[in-house]
Design an enzyme around this catalytic site. Structure first.
Site, PDB file in Angstrom:
ATOM      1  CG  LEU A   1     -37.317 -65.809  57.466  1.00  0.00           C
ATOM      2  CD1 LEU A   1     -38.443 -64.850  57.135  1.00  0.00           C
ATOM      3  CD2 LEU A   1     -37.448 -67.097  56.671  1.00  0.00           C
ATOM      4  CG  ASP A   2     -37.379 -66.692  61.523  1.00  0.00           C
ATOM      5  OD1 ASP A   2     -38.352 -65.933  61.654  1.00  0.00           O
ATOM      6  OD2 ASP A   2     -37.465 -67.829  61.043  1.00  0.00           O
TER       7      ASP A   2
ATOM      8  NE  ARG B   1     -41.706 -63.206  48.991  1.00  0.00           N
ATOM      9  CZ  ARG B   1     -40.628 -63.964  49.071  1.00  0.00           C
ATOM     10  NH1 ARG B   1     -39.433 -63.423  49.093  1.00  0.00           N
ATOM     11  NH2 ARG B   1     -40.739 -65.273  49.148  1.00  0.00           N
TER      12      ARG B   1
ATOM     13  N   GLY C   1     -54.578 -67.997  65.163  1.00  0.00           N
ATOM     14  CA  GLY C   1     -54.689 -66.667  65.776  1.00  0.00           C
ATOM     15  C   GLY C   1     -54.720 -66.659  67.289  1.00  0.00           C
TER      16      GLY C   1
ATOM     17  CG  HIS D   1     -38.961 -68.168  65.167  1.00  0.00           C
ATOM     18  ND1 HIS D   1     -39.365 -68.547  63.908  1.00  0.00           N
ATOM     19  CD2 HIS D   1     -38.045 -69.085  65.561  1.00  0.00           C
ATOM     20  CE1 HIS D   1     -38.704 -69.638  63.554  1.00  0.00           C
ATOM     21  NE2 HIS D   1     -37.898 -69.983  64.533  1.00  0.00           N
TER      22      HIS D   1
ATOM     23  CG  LEU E   1     -44.156 -59.376  55.406  1.00  0.00           C
ATOM     24  CD1 LEU E   1     -44.216 -58.944  56.853  1.00  0.00           C
ATOM     25  CD2 LEU E   1     -45.377 -58.883  54.634  1.00  0.00           C
TER      26      LEU E   1
ATOM     27  CG  ASN F   1     -42.148 -63.065  63.450  1.00  0.00           C
ATOM     28  OD1 ASN F   1     -43.351 -63.373  63.351  1.00  0.00           O
ATOM     29  ND2 ASN F   1     -41.184 -63.930  63.211  1.00  0.00           N
TER      30      ASN F   1
HETATM   31  C1  GRF Z   1     -46.887 -69.475  66.759  1.00  0.00           C
HETATM   32  O1  GRF Z   1     -46.364 -70.653  67.276  1.00  0.00           O
HETATM   33  C2  GRF Z   1     -45.796 -68.540  66.367  1.00  0.00           C
HETATM   34  O2  GRF Z   1     -44.621 -68.722  67.084  1.00  0.00           O
HETATM   35  C3  GRF Z   1     -45.537 -68.869  64.934  1.00  0.00           C
HETATM   36  O3  GRF Z   1     -46.796 -69.226  64.423  1.00  0.00           O
HETATM   37  C4  GRF Z   1     -47.626 -69.704  65.460  1.00  0.00           C
HETATM   38  C5  GRF Z   1     -48.913 -68.952  65.395  1.00  0.00           C
HETATM   39  O4  GRF Z   1     -49.876 -69.485  66.253  1.00  0.00           O
HETATM   40  N1  GRF Z   1     -44.914 -67.757  64.272  1.00  0.00           N
HETATM   41  P1  GRF Z   1     -51.263 -68.746  66.450  1.00  0.00           P
HETATM   42  O5  GRF Z   1     -51.884 -68.595  65.065  1.00  0.00           O
HETATM   43  O6  GRF Z   1     -51.001 -67.434  67.104  1.00  0.00           O
HETATM   44  O7  GRF Z   1     -52.083 -69.662  67.306  1.00  0.00           O
END
Ligand code: GRF
Length: 216
Positions: free
Chosen positions: A147-148, A68, A15, A112, A96, A110
């Protein structure tokens, strides 16, 4: 006073991005407030940290054998109960369903850990090193059903150094994440960032390419 946009942060682990966003909100750097932090993992470290900070938290675990879509409905119910107007995925390790993504289309972001469209999916740091990429980074994007693959909003970019390892890249990319995610959410909160017909808009103009933030 400027209205603070209520947004929800969905996490599965540490987090750190959620905390960067919460800090940006409490320090008034973005016109938003964390409506709730939701995790599919009751033991997520980020959930405990969110509670310590007095943020509202929720755990939503998929019921055994449920599909889901059922999970997505449960999530939407919680999000709406908290009045979330933006859903921010930050290390949420669950795919999701299409109905959920459609419901929140244009209000679902999101982050990534790669320079999308390079390296969708998992283990991006390892793959960057294996490919010998000269550059790496992270991308905030709107979520679509693929996805992504949704429209990118902002990217943090760094140069891969000869001595970089998975660990060093992960740490450097995270530093960038903590800069670009609050920036993107801030843009959304003050109405600069939007969505129209499948494209990301910044200041009313379609973003042809993501805004780049370079790390020296
Ligand atoms: C991050 O590196 C993000 O890019 C990926 O998951 C990780 C989450 O890290 N989707 P955190 O839980 O916010 O420290």
């Amino acid at each position: 006073m400027e209205r603070a946009l209520p947004f929800a942060v969905l996490i599965s682990g540490r987090g750190s991005n959620m905390l960067a966003l919460a800090r940006a909100a409490t320090e008034g750097r973005i016109a938003g407030r964390v409506a709730t932090v939701i995790s599919d993992q009751p033991g997520a470290a980020g959930l405990a940290e969110a509670r310590r900070r007095g943020l509202a938290t929720e755990v939503v675990e998929p019921a055994r054998g449920a599909d889901r879509a059922t999970f997505g409905h449960a999530l939407t119910t919680i999000l709406e109960r908290h009045g979330a107007e933006l859903v921010v995925l930050a290390g949420f390790m669950r795919i999701l369903d299409a109905g959920f993504v459609r419901h929140w289309q244009g209000r679902l972001l999101n982050i990534h850990p790669s320079l999308l469209p390079a390296h969708r999916g998992l283990h991006t740091h390892r793959r960057v090193l294996a490919a010998g990429d000269a550059q790496h980074g992270c991308t905030v994007h709107f979520v679509t059903e693929e996805l992504d693959a949704g429209p990118a909003v902002i990217q943090g970019r760094l140069t891969v150094n000869p001595g970089d390892t998975v660990e060093s890249l992960s740490a450097r990319v995270q530093q960038l994440e903590h800069i670009i995610y609050p920036r993107a959410v801030g843009w959304f909160a003050n109405g600069r960032l939007g969505w129209k017909d499948g494209a990301a808009l910044l200041d009313g103009r379609p973003l042809a390419a993501a805004v780049i933030e370079d790390q020296q």
